[in-house]
Structure formats: structure tokens, C-alpha cells
Design a protein around this motif. Structure first.
Motif, PDB file in Angstrom:
ATOM      1  N   ARG A  24      -6.044   9.537   0.318  1.00  0.00           N
ATOM      2  CA  ARG A  24      -5.676   8.145   0.017  1.00  0.00           C
ATOM      3  C   ARG A  24      -5.333   7.452   1.336  1.00  0.00           C
ATOM      4  O   ARG A  24      -4.193   7.085   1.588  1.00  0.00           O
ATOM      5  N   THR A  25      -6.350   7.278   2.157  1.00  0.00           N
ATOM      6  CA  THR A  25      -6.137   6.695   3.484  1.00  0.00           C
ATOM      7  C   THR A  25      -5.721   5.223   3.418  1.00  0.00           C
ATOM      8  O   THR A  25      -5.325   4.656   4.433  1.00  0.00           O
ATOM      9  N   ASP A  26      -5.792   4.622   2.227  1.00  0.00           N
ATOM     10  CA  ASP A  26      -5.320   3.249   2.040  1.00  0.00           C
ATOM     11  C   ASP A  26      -3.802   3.172   1.901  1.00  0.00           C
ATOM     12  O   ASP A  26      -3.221   2.093   2.005  1.00  0.00           O
ATOM     13  N   ASN A  69      -1.307   6.440   7.994  1.00  0.00           N
ATOM     14  CA  ASN A  69      -2.651   5.888   7.705  1.00  0.00           C
ATOM     15  C   ASN A  69      -2.716   4.420   8.098  1.00  0.00           C
ATOM     16  O   ASN A  69      -1.766   3.724   8.158  1.00  0.00           O
ATOM     17  N   ALA A  96       0.840  -1.197   0.000  1.00  0.00           N
ATOM     18  CA  ALA A  96       0.000   0.000   0.000  1.00  0.00           C
ATOM     19  C   ALA A  96       0.877   1.250   0.000  1.00  0.00           C
ATOM     20  O   ALA A  96       0.923   2.007   0.958  1.00  0.00           O
TER      21      ALA A  96
END
Length: 174
Positions: A123-125, A174, A89
């Protein structure tokens, strides 16, 4: 200043800014980007995939460019070092350039600040942001570290034979 995703209409300006970046590096005696990288095919692919971004001044002039690519980035398959976090990620930043006509006005620092803030918020992923630069590109190394990235290792011969790049990572939290 603000950042914006590039479109096909921006192709010529992006190529121009990257060529100017190549010239700036050559003038400083840095061997980065002195071969066939980056080239117009990279620019076209970056635009088509939605990876290319523009840096605009407050009066909306395009003063810089950069690319954000999704993982996996196989350029990092042979990292001589250790990532801060073992994850898929991540995003990778490539082909960062501010046109020489606009150097010294804080656009490069602003680019990094706005890019990191955007990724952390929207884009918290994403767990980390990765970037590399030529071992002789002291100005970019300083900017990357100043922007909160940590050195994690080196790449040898990935972009060109006998070239070493310093690799950095930023944890988004994140």
C-alpha cells in the motif's frame, strides 16, 4: 505465523476472540471493551467491508484478530494532540486481540511486524498507520511503541463517556 483477510465463515471465531480479549482486560482491571464495543455488528461490518483480518499460527489455527480501516476515521476528529503527518492517506488499526490460550508466544508482536511490512510494501499510497488504546492498557501501549509507533495525543470520550485513549501514529516512509 501469517495474516489473512477474514470471511463470513470466520465470524464466530472473531467474536469469540474479541470476547476473550474483553475478559482478559476485565481480569486486569482495565475498563477497555467493557461496554458494547466491540460487538457482533462491528465484526459483521468489518468482514463485509474487507477490514477484518485473522492471525494464524504456523499450524494454521486462528489465534488472533484485528481490523484495518481506511481513512477517514472519524473517531480521531477530536484528537487532543498533533499528527506526525497531515494526510488523508492513512489506515487505522482497531480491535486487536490475541486469544488468551496463545498469549506469550509472540503473536501480537508478529501481527504488528507483518501488518506494517505488508502496508509499507503493498500500500505505497499510505503515509501513516494510526492506532489507539485505553490509557490503562499498558501492555498494548508497550507493544505499540515497541512496534515503532509514536504517541501523538489523546482521545477523550470517543468510545465511552469519561474514557481516555492514547493515540499513536507510524510513518510508513511511502
Amino acid at each position: 505465523m501469517h495474516l489473512e483477510k477474514a470471511t463470513t465463515a470466520d465470524f464466530d471465531r472473531i467474536v469469540e476472540i474479541l470476547q476473550d480479549g474483553r475478559n482478559q482486560l476485565a481480569e486486569q482491571g482495565i475498563d477497555q471493551w467493557q461496554g458494547d464495543y466491540p460487538n457482533p455488528t462491528h465484526v459483521q461490518e468489518d468482514i463485509e467491508h474487507g477490514y477484518a483480518y485473522l492471525v494464524h499460527s504456523d499450524d494454521d489455527e486462528t489465534v488472533g484478530v484485528f481490523t484495518i480501516m481506511p481513512s477517514p476515521d472519524h473517531a480521531y476528529d477530536e484528537l487532543d494532540g498533533d499528527w506526525l503527518v497531515d494526510t488523508d492517506a492513512y489506515l487505522t488499526v482497531h480491535r486487536v486481540a490475541i486469544h488468551s490460550n496463545h498469549a506469550g508466544h509472540g503473536y501480537a508482536s508478529g501481527l504488528f511486524t507483518q501488518m506494517v511490512d505488508y502496508i509499507k510494501t503493498h500500500r505505497t499510497d499510505i503515509k501513516s498507520i494510526r492506532i489507539d488504546t485505553h490509557e490503562d492498557n499498558q501492555a498494548m501501549q508497550h507493544l505499540i511503541v515497541k512496534s515503532g509507533f509514536k504517541e501523538v495525543g489523546k482521545l477523550h470520550g470517543v468510545y465511552r463517556k469519561d474514557e481516555t485513549c492514547i493515540v499513536y501514529e507510524y510513518l510508513t516512509g511511502n
